[in-house]
Structure formats: C-alpha cells, structure tokens
Design a protein around this motif. Sequence first.
Motif, PDB file in Angstrom:
ATOM      1  N   TYR A   3      -5.006   2.406   3.217  1.00  0.00           N
ATOM      2  CA  TYR A   3      -4.569   3.652   3.843  1.00  0.00           C
ATOM      3  C   TYR A   3      -5.512   4.172   4.928  1.00  0.00           C
ATOM      4  N   LYS A  10       2.817   6.389  12.411  1.00  0.00           N
ATOM      5  CA  LYS A  10       2.553   7.804  12.140  1.00  0.00           C
ATOM      6  C   LYS A  10       3.715   8.413  11.348  1.00  0.00           C
ATOM      7  N   ALA A  26       3.085  10.438   3.110  1.00  0.00           N
ATOM      8  CA  ALA A  26       1.787  11.117   3.107  1.00  0.00           C
ATOM      9  C   ALA A  26       1.322  11.566   1.725  1.00  0.00           C
ATOM     10  N   THR A  64      -2.866   5.662  13.744  1.00  0.00           N
ATOM     11  CA  THR A  64      -1.617   6.379  14.017  1.00  0.00           C
ATOM     12  C   THR A  64      -1.569   6.967  15.425  1.00  0.00           C
ATOM     13  N   LEU A  93       3.709   7.030   7.750  1.00  0.00           N
ATOM     14  CA  LEU A  93       2.662   7.644   6.938  1.00  0.00           C
ATOM     15  C   LEU A  93       2.957   9.111   6.636  1.00  0.00           C
ATOM     16  N   ARG A 141      -4.175   5.043   8.640  1.00  0.00           N
ATOM     17  CA  ARG A 141      -4.308   6.412   9.180  1.00  0.00           C
ATOM     18  C   ARG A 141      -5.089   6.428  10.491  1.00  0.00           C
TER      19      ARG A 141
END
Length: 139
Positions: free
Chosen positions: A55, A69, A76, A62, A72, A59
């Motif tokens: 992750y 993006k 999230a 992104t 995620l 991240r």
Amino acid sequence: MSALIEKFKKEHSEIVAILKDVKKLGIHSEEGRSKLMSAKEYLLEHLREENEELYPVLRKNTKHNKNLKKDLEIFAIEPEYVSRVVLEFFDKYSEGTINKDFQINFESLFTALNARIRNEEEALYQEYEEIMKKMGGVS
C-alpha cells in the motif's frame, strides 16, 4: 510477476483454503475452531506485510496515476478495516470463548478477507507491477 506479488497471491490461496476448510469442518466444531485459531499469526503477518510493503508504494504513486488514485480512494478504508476486523475477531475468540455471535463474526471475517483479496488481485497488483517496472526493478 514480482516475487512479492507471487508471494501474496500464494498466501491468498492458502488463506482462502484455510477459511473454506474451517467452513467445511464447521465453525462450531473443535477441529474447525482449532484450524482457524492456528491460522491467526499467518493471517496477521500477511496483512501486516501488505500494509507495509504494497500500500505505501501504491499511495506514493497516485500523483501521476488517476486510475490508481481512484482505486485507492475506493479501497481507502478497506485495508485498515479488514485488519481491524481480523484483530477484533481473534482478540475476541482466541481464548476459546464462543458466543452466539461467533458464526456471524466468522462470516464477516470471511467476507472482508475475500473482498480484500479480490480487490487487490483484480485492481491493485497490476498497478504495483507497473510501478515497479517504471522504477527499474521488481521487488
């Protein structure tokens, strides 16, 4: 495919197999509960490694990838949620105390893990592989 993703996919298969075995044996049977509780450390370690190794890379990338993006953002809360569900389940039942909610909580655990696995394998692992290629290596 990177060694990390291969490892995670293999572990996913093993986790799903364990959970299916538990369901087959019966969550209320001694054998089913024992199999589930013996998988605790394996499962928690797998989640920790994904949260620490997968992750953060996703991240960080992104900014230049709107699809990633968006993916995620959709997922999230999910990685943290699944980890919390797993921890709460094992904290509650690791002492062997079984209550009326045990079956419901196991089904929630099973559903949350299956959703996370599906999301990662269908949407996120390919993105990770592409990021690693662009960075000039595979992990």
